[in-house]
Design a protein around this motif. Structure first.
Motif, PDB file in Angstrom:
ATOM      1  N   TYR A  25      -4.543  -0.925   3.838  1.00  0.00           N
ATOM      2  CA  TYR A  25      -3.850  -0.169   2.762  1.00  0.00           C
ATOM      3  C   TYR A  25      -2.832  -0.592   2.270  1.00  0.00           C
ATOM      4  CZ  TYR A  25      -6.453   4.049   2.522  1.00  0.00           C
ATOM      5  OH  TYR A  25      -7.387   4.839   2.423  1.00  0.00           O
ATOM      6  N   ILE A  26      -1.618  -1.004   3.242  1.00  0.00           N
ATOM      7  CA  ILE A  26      -0.373  -2.071   2.642  1.00  0.00           C
ATOM      8  C   ILE A  26      -0.794  -3.364   2.072  1.00  0.00           C
ATOM      9  CG2 ILE A  26       1.496  -3.237   3.585  1.00  0.00           C
ATOM     10  CD1 ILE A  26       1.144  -0.572   4.230  1.00  0.00           C
ATOM     11  N   ALA A  27      -1.692  -4.300   2.685  1.00  0.00           N
ATOM     12  CA  ALA A  27      -2.412  -5.735   2.065  1.00  0.00           C
ATOM     13  C   ALA A  27      -2.351  -5.519   0.550  1.00  0.00           C
ATOM     14  CB  ALA A  27      -3.057  -5.832   2.488  1.00  0.00           C
ATOM     15  N   PHE A  28      -3.496  -4.227   0.634  1.00  0.00           N
ATOM     16  CA  PHE A  28      -4.239  -3.747  -1.215  1.00  0.00           C
ATOM     17  C   PHE A  28      -2.599  -3.197  -1.972  1.00  0.00           C
ATOM     18  CE2 PHE A  28      -8.730  -2.916   0.635  1.00  0.00           C
ATOM     19  CZ  PHE A  28      -9.260  -4.235   0.531  1.00  0.00           C
ATOM     20  N   CYS A  29      -1.358  -2.572  -1.903  1.00  0.00           N
ATOM     21  CA  CYS A  29      -0.529  -2.192  -2.118  1.00  0.00           C
ATOM     22  C   CYS A  29       0.122  -3.779  -3.008  1.00  0.00           C
ATOM     23  CB  CYS A  29      -0.104  -1.399  -1.159  1.00  0.00           C
ATOM     24  SG  CYS A  29      -0.525   0.008  -1.591  1.00  0.00           S
ATOM     25  N   VAL A  30      -0.033  -4.073  -1.937  1.00  0.00           N
ATOM     26  CA  VAL A  30       1.264  -5.791  -2.094  1.00  0.00           C
ATOM     27  C   VAL A  30       0.718  -6.947  -3.223  1.00  0.00           C
ATOM     28  CG1 VAL A  30       1.924  -8.041  -1.360  1.00  0.00           C
ATOM     29  CG2 VAL A  30       1.909  -6.003   0.210  1.00  0.00           C
ATOM     30  N   VAL A  31      -0.736  -7.122  -3.093  1.00  0.00           N
ATOM     31  CA  VAL A  31      -1.437  -7.265  -3.356  1.00  0.00           C
ATOM     32  C   VAL A  31      -1.884  -6.956  -5.853  1.00  0.00           C
ATOM     33  CG1 VAL A  31      -3.989  -8.231  -4.308  1.00  0.00           C
ATOM     34  CG2 VAL A  31      -2.864  -8.668  -2.242  1.00  0.00           C
ATOM     35  N   ASN A  32      -1.926  -5.516  -5.378  1.00  0.00           N
ATOM     36  CA  ASN A  32      -1.773  -4.576  -6.450  1.00  0.00           C
ATOM     37  C   ASN A  32      -0.595  -4.655  -7.527  1.00  0.00           C
ATOM     38  OD1 ASN A  32      -5.125  -2.997  -7.591  1.00  0.00           O
ATOM     39  ND2 ASN A  32      -4.426  -3.312  -4.758  1.00  0.00           N
ATOM     40  N   GLY A  33       0.538  -4.561  -6.509  1.00  0.00           N
ATOM     41  CA  GLY A  33       1.921  -5.163  -7.045  1.00  0.00           C
ATOM     42  C   GLY A  33       2.201  -6.042  -7.655  1.00  0.00           C
ATOM     43  N   ILE A  34       1.039  -7.426  -6.765  1.00  0.00           N
ATOM     44  CA  ILE A  34       1.540  -8.925  -7.351  1.00  0.00           C
ATOM     45  C   ILE A  34       0.548  -8.922  -9.156  1.00  0.00           C
ATOM     46  CG2 ILE A  34       1.154 -11.454  -7.514  1.00  0.00           C
ATOM     47  CD1 ILE A  34       1.539 -10.415  -4.671  1.00  0.00           C
ATOM     48  N   LEU A  35      -0.460  -8.547  -9.197  1.00  0.00           N
ATOM     49  CA  LEU A  35      -1.713  -8.320  -9.844  1.00  0.00           C
ATOM     50  C   LEU A  35      -1.179  -7.026 -11.451  1.00  0.00           C
ATOM     51  CD1 LEU A  35      -5.066  -8.464  -8.016  1.00  0.00           C
ATOM     52  CD2 LEU A  35      -3.702  -9.740  -9.046  1.00  0.00           C
ATOM     53  N   ALA A  36      -0.153  -6.216 -10.887  1.00  0.00           N
ATOM     54  CA  ALA A  36      -0.167  -5.789 -12.317  1.00  0.00           C
ATOM     55  C   ALA A  36       0.682  -6.326 -12.991  1.00  0.00           C
ATOM     56  CB  ALA A  36       1.060  -4.328 -11.234  1.00  0.00           C
ATOM     57  N   TYR A  82      -2.577   3.830  -8.561  1.00  0.00           N
ATOM     58  CA  TYR A  82      -2.864   3.333  -6.964  1.00  0.00           C
ATOM     59  C   TYR A  82      -1.877   3.160  -6.076  1.00  0.00           C
ATOM     60  CZ  TYR A  82      -6.053   0.768  -3.826  1.00  0.00           C
ATOM     61  OH  TYR A  82      -6.608   0.795  -2.476  1.00  0.00           O
ATOM     62  N   ILE A  83      -0.927   2.009  -6.128  1.00  0.00           N
ATOM     63  CA  ILE A  83      -0.002   1.910  -5.510  1.00  0.00           C
ATOM     64  C   ILE A  83       1.111   3.184  -4.588  1.00  0.00           C
ATOM     65  CG2 ILE A  83       1.707   0.993  -4.547  1.00  0.00           C
ATOM     66  CD1 ILE A  83       1.033  -1.236  -7.056  1.00  0.00           C
ATOM     67  N   SER A  84       0.837   4.291  -5.816  1.00  0.00           N
ATOM     68  CA  SER A  84       1.463   5.191  -5.298  1.00  0.00           C
ATOM     69  C   SER A  84       0.674   6.551  -4.483  1.00  0.00           C
ATOM     70  CB  SER A  84       2.390   6.193  -6.801  1.00  0.00           C
ATOM     71  OG  SER A  84       2.689   7.511  -6.234  1.00  0.00           O
ATOM     72  N   MET A  85      -1.041   6.188  -5.040  1.00  0.00           N
ATOM     73  CA  MET A  85      -1.697   7.041  -4.383  1.00  0.00           C
ATOM     74  C   MET A  85      -1.443   6.999  -3.313  1.00  0.00           C
ATOM     75  SD  MET A  85      -5.287   7.518  -4.921  1.00  0.00           S
ATOM     76  CE  MET A  85      -5.669   5.693  -4.408  1.00  0.00           C
ATOM     77  N   ILE A  86      -1.285   5.127  -2.778  1.00  0.00           N
ATOM     78  CA  ILE A  86      -1.944   4.789  -1.011  1.00  0.00           C
ATOM     79  C   ILE A  86      -0.672   5.170  -0.452  1.00  0.00           C
ATOM     80  CG2 ILE A  86      -1.664   2.861   0.163  1.00  0.00           C
ATOM     81  CD1 ILE A  86      -3.947   3.367  -1.281  1.00  0.00           C
ATOM     82  N   PHE A  87       0.476   5.085  -1.080  1.00  0.00           N
ATOM     83  CA  PHE A  87       1.694   6.158  -0.343  1.00  0.00           C
ATOM     84  C   PHE A  87       2.350   7.262   0.122  1.00  0.00           C
ATOM     85  CE2 PHE A  87       3.318   1.781  -1.910  1.00  0.00           C
ATOM     86  CZ  PHE A  87       4.071   1.185  -0.887  1.00  0.00           C
ATOM     87  N   GLU A  88       1.719   7.942  -1.093  1.00  0.00           N
ATOM     88  CA  GLU A  88       1.336   9.093  -0.628  1.00  0.00           C
ATOM     89  C   GLU A  88       0.797   9.899   0.705  1.00  0.00           C
ATOM     90  OE1 GLU A  88       0.771  11.480  -3.855  1.00  0.00           O
ATOM     91  OE2 GLU A  88       3.126  11.042  -4.871  1.00  0.00           O
ATOM     92  N   MET A  89      -0.683   8.569   0.458  1.00  0.00           N
ATOM     93  CA  MET A  89      -1.506   9.018   1.497  1.00  0.00           C
ATOM     94  C   MET A  89      -1.376   8.647   2.888  1.00  0.00           C
ATOM     95  SD  MET A  89      -5.302   7.986   0.063  1.00  0.00           S
ATOM     96  CE  MET A  89      -5.688   7.202   1.435  1.00  0.00           C
ATOM     97  N   LEU A  90      -0.022   7.709   2.913  1.00  0.00           N
ATOM     98  CA  LEU A  90      -0.079   6.880   4.429  1.00  0.00           C
ATOM     99  C   LEU A  90       1.286   8.011   4.262  1.00  0.00           C
ATOM    100  CD1 LEU A  90       0.803   3.355   3.065  1.00  0.00           C
ATOM    101  CD2 LEU A  90      -1.079   4.406   4.923  1.00  0.00           C
ATOM    102  N   ARG A  91       2.155   8.415   3.541  1.00  0.00           N
ATOM    103  CA  ARG A  91       3.153   9.177   4.495  1.00  0.00           C
ATOM    104  C   ARG A  91       3.248  10.659   4.694  1.00  0.00           C
ATOM    105  NH1 ARG A  91       7.171  10.977  -1.079  1.00  0.00           N
ATOM    106  NH2 ARG A  91       5.827  12.099  -2.092  1.00  0.00           N
TER     107      ARG A  91
END
Length: 345
Positions: A25-36, A82-91
């Motif tokens: 999940y952390i890796a996907f957030c980083v990749v999607n941040g760069i791609l965004a 997507y990134i916001s959703m993943i962070f809410e799931m992690l916390r």
């Protein structure tokens, strides 16, 4: 409210448990941040290039502009959601999603479905536009006008928005079946369109060679055929990359329809979504590579931000007269020596 809650519970089954998938999940957030960021930057430049390089947009450029806007929306809205959703799931500590997480998931899926549907429909419209340009020849300008293409683009965006909202009222199985069916129809029809484009171009070139016309007319027809073929090839590259990015997502959806939601399948679903988002970042690169006017505009923009690419127009001299500092100093010394010698003589 009950429909929204059921919808949230249905889509939560697509996401692996945070304990089993935390690092990914952390890796996907980083990749999607760069791609965004790359999608926002690239598609903004493409939109500026299309609107500023020409006074009046052609029908194909209007469709391309619509695709660029949908790609910009992916980087500007969908990937941050997507990134916001993943962070809410992690916390989150509870197994079931809370209200904030549920709303973010719904917003992500609805907006993502809307813009993805726009991309599918516009790519299909672009391929059909190229087929009409090759098939209709001179009648293309009369039938395919800027006004009609703008209306078509508006209808496609509206249809995609209505379909995305309709997702809220579909069951889990129905949602997956509709998405898979839509994607299969798109890939089949668009591939058939490109095959027909190839056959039409081949037939047209054979007709030009066989016709008994003057040399000037032949050259004119052949030049037009080459331009149409080049335009079709440019769109073919866009379609190939689009297929490579979205076909894994379609395949994952087909498997989900016919099997259980295991950890590996859920992980592949996350990967296929990120791969689909990647298409919004790579499209501007394709436009710069295949379209000369856009490439020139992008180079001008880069020269403004990168001083190393700029040239001093005021002091620029012809290439054959350019000298290095070393040779220039010796040239001046040699000229002064010659002038003193002429004075002595």
């Amino acid at each position: 409210m009950k429909v929204v809650k059921e919808f949230c519970n249905d889509i939560s089954r697509y996401y692996p448990d945070t304990n089993d998938f935390y690092s990914w999940y952390i890796a996907f957030c980083v990749v999607n941040g760069i791609l965004a960021l790359s999608a926002i930057f690239g598609n903004t430049i493409i939109i500026c290039a299309l609107t500023k390089t020409t006074c009046a947009l052609s029908p194909s450029q209007i469709l391309l502009l619509g695709l660029a806007f949908s790609d910009l929306g992916v980087g500007l809205v969908v990937q941050p959601l997507y990134i916001s959703m993943i962070f809410e799931m992690l916390r989150s500590d509870s197994a079931s999603p809370d209200d904030s997480e549920c709303k973010t998931k719904i917003a992500f899926l609805v907006v993502g479905t809307f813009l993805t549907g726009v991309s599918f429909l516009v790519v299909s419209a672009i391929s059909f536009d190229r087929f009409l340009a090759i098939s209709l020849h001179l009648r293309y300008r009369e039938i395919v006008t800027e006004k009609r293409v703008s209306i078509t683009l508006t209808v496609l965006w509206t249809f995609s928005a209505v379909a995305a909202l309709g997702y809220l009222f579909m069951g889990d199985v129905n949602r997956e079946a509709v998405s898979s069916t839509f994607a299969i129809i798109f890939f089949v029809t668009t591939t058939i369109t490109f095959v027909r484009i190839y056959l039409a171009v081949r037939k047209h070139r054979l007709q030009i060679k066989s016709q008994e016309q003057t040399a000037s007319e032949n050259c004119k027809e052949l030049g037009q055929s080459k331009r149409q073929l080049k335009s079709a090839v440019n769109i073919l590259y866009v379609y190939i990359v689009f297929t490579a990015c979205y076909l894994p997502y379609t395949g994952t959806m087909l498997i989900i329809v016919t099997s259980e939601h295991g950890l590996f399948l859920k992980g592949m679903f996350q990967f296929s979504m990120t791969l689909g988002f990647f298409n919004s970042s790579v499209n501007p690169i394709l436009y710069c590579w295949r379209m000369r006017e856009i490439r020139r505009y992008v180079l001008e923009i880069l020269k403004k931000f990168l001083p190393c690419l700029q040239t001093d127009q005021g002091t620029e001299i012809p290439k054959e007269k350019k000298l290095s500092i070393f040779t220039s100093s010796h040239f001046k010394k040699d000229q002064s020596t010659k002038s003193r010698a002429s004075q002595v003589n």
